[in-house]
Enzyme design. Structure first.
Site, PDB file in Angstrom:
ATOM      1  CB  ALA A 145      -3.044 -11.294  -2.549  1.00  0.00           C
ATOM      2  N   GLY A 146      -3.454 -11.280   0.857  1.00  0.00           N
ATOM      3  CA  GLY A 146      -2.842 -11.667   2.122  1.00  0.00           C
ATOM      4  C   GLY A 146      -1.739 -10.747   2.600  1.00  0.00           C
ATOM      5  CG  HIS A 168       8.479   7.742 -13.093  1.00  0.00           C
ATOM      6  ND1 HIS A 168       8.000   6.614 -13.688  1.00  0.00           N
ATOM      7  CD2 HIS A 168       8.471   7.522 -11.753  1.00  0.00           C
ATOM      8  CE1 HIS A 168       7.723   5.712 -12.758  1.00  0.00           C
ATOM      9  NE2 HIS A 168       7.985   6.247 -11.574  1.00  0.00           N
ATOM     10  CB  VAL A 211      -2.708  -3.240   2.736  1.00  0.00           C
ATOM     11  CG1 VAL A 211      -2.813  -1.861   2.090  1.00  0.00           C
ATOM     12  CG2 VAL A 211      -2.143  -4.252   1.741  1.00  0.00           C
ATOM     13  N   PRO A 212      -1.721  -1.107   5.298  1.00  0.00           N
ATOM     14  CG  PRO A 212      -0.222   0.694   5.310  1.00  0.00           C
ATOM     15  CD  PRO A 212      -0.387  -0.710   4.784  1.00  0.00           C
TER      16      PRO A 212
END
Length: 412
Positions: A96-97, A74, A100-101
């Site tokens: 930022a903590g 989109h 995340v993989p």
């Protein structure tokens, strides 16, 4: 949540609401390439506004493999500047903590790792799984699987005009002609849902032939002729003739079959049966003729008897009826087994002994009126013939001659 210019809500709105819910122990965010909403989440992580573990991933990292701008799905799913790429946002979230993989393939693994750790620490208590509600199966799918059917206004088991070919009781019409079943075979399929042996279908056709007509003087033919001469159409004239069929005209077949069969099944002798009917003042159905007699036999009866005796495996009901005829003709020669009676008792023997029906099934067919149905079907041939004959002869309106009517009048 969306990539529109004026979205209804953003990631941060929901994440803060879940973070403040004591029953929520961990957060999961799945973002995408384009837009900057994920950076508000990064700010909340850095300030401690989001204090619960957050597993996050932004899809669309493959966009960097292209040398040109790529839009996914989109209008908002497109990196229009620095910081809007999926890689930039994943890096910012990790810094930022957020957890995340390395890739989307590990996203589920990371969620499981955090959940398992929190459960081990006691932050996520054991909660019994609620009973899974039963979701009704989709009607269309269930119907396709043959598990249900739509309530039907009609139920039919004798013919099917769906598909590539018309079927009579499951038999394709091409096979009906290939096996040369004839009218008798078609009638057996549609009336009895059975493929009867050749001698049986031949006998059915014989019945239709011998009952087709009996001259213009009988009540049914007379009514048909009068209606035709009155200018009525074929169906109306035919119906006029058919409505005369009853106990006194053509409707004796069912009665003859029932009377003779019951007496035969009880083991009565012919003499006992005749005497019993005489005591009860009951007319013996199928016995007697106004014109035919021992001296002037009805050839229709002769033809039927000879065929039945030659081809039927058993004829106990016919034999009983012939024995009754011997008793009745000893009193008057015209008290013969008439064509109605001969057809009736012979058809009972056919149904009971052809191997296609049980005795109970055969008796039920007789009770349902199948014998009178044969007479109606056969005689319709003759009635239609009389209608066409009158039209061909262009006969005028019929008026009964007054000198053939006894006018009885008196003073009131």
């Amino acid at each position: 949540i969306g990539g529109d210019r004026y979205p209804g809500s953003r990631f941060i709105d929901h994440l803060l609401r879940y973070n403040d819910n004591p029953d929520c122990k961990m957060l999961v965010l799945l973002g995408e390439v384009g837009g900057t909403d994920e950076y508000a989440v990064c700010d909340a992580l850095k300030t401690g506004r989001i204090s619960k573990p957050l597993i996050a991933w932004c899809i669309g990292t493959c966009a960097s493999a292209f040398s040109f701008e790529v839009q996914f799905g989109h209008a908002g799913a497109c990196a229009r500047g620095m910081g809007e790429t999926a890689r930039d946002k994943n890096a910012a979230l990790a810094a930022a903590g957020a957890i995340v993989p390395k890739s989307f393939a590990e996203f589920g693994k990371k969620i499981n790792e955090v959940y398992t750790l929190l459960k081990a620490k006691g932050d996520i208590p054991e909660v019994p799984e609620p009973e899974v509600p039963k979701v009704p199966m989709d009607y269309t799918w269930a119907k396709r699987l043959g598990m249900i059917r739509k309530p039907a206004n009609f139920i039919s088991t004798i013919s099917d005009d769906r598909g590539d070919e018309l079927k009579y009781s499951g038999m394709p019409i091409s096979e009906v002609f290939a096996e040369d079943l004839g009218v008798g075979g078609v009638l057996s399929l549609l009336w009895f849902r059975k493929k009867l042996p050749p001698y049986a279908t031949k006998f059915i056709e014989m019945i239709l032939m011998v009952t087709a007509d009996h001259g213009p003087a009988v009540s049914g033919a007379h009514n048909t002729i009068v209606s035709a001469r009155a200018g009525k159409d074929l169906v109306s004239s035919l119906t006029s003739g058919l409505l005369t069929i009853g106990p006194r005209f053509g409707g004796a077949l069912d009665g003859a079959a029932t009377m003779m069969t019951e007496a035969c099944d009880k083991g009565m002798t012919a003499a006992q049966f005749v005497n019993d009917c005489k005591k009860k003042n009951v007319l013996i159905m199928g016995i007697g003729h106004r014109i035919k007699s021992l001296e002037n036999p009805d050839m229709r009866v002769v033809i039927i008897k000879e065929f039945v005796k030659k081809h039927f495996p058993k004829t106990p009901t016919l034999d009983f009826a012939l024995a009754v005829e011997q008793v009745t003709t000893s009193k008057r020669s015209n008290l013969i087994l008439n064509v109605d009676g001969c057809i009736a008792v012979s058809f009972v023997d056919l149904l009971r002994h052809c191997g296609a029906f049980t005795v109970e099934e055969a008796d039920e067919l007789v009770q349902n009126g199948v014998l009178n149905g044969l007479f109606v079907l056969g005689r319709s041939i003759g009635f239609i013939g009389h209608y066409l004959d009158q039209k061909r002869l262009k006969q005028p309106l019929y008026r009964h001659p007054w000198d053939d009517i006894s006018y009885i009048s008196g003073d009131m």
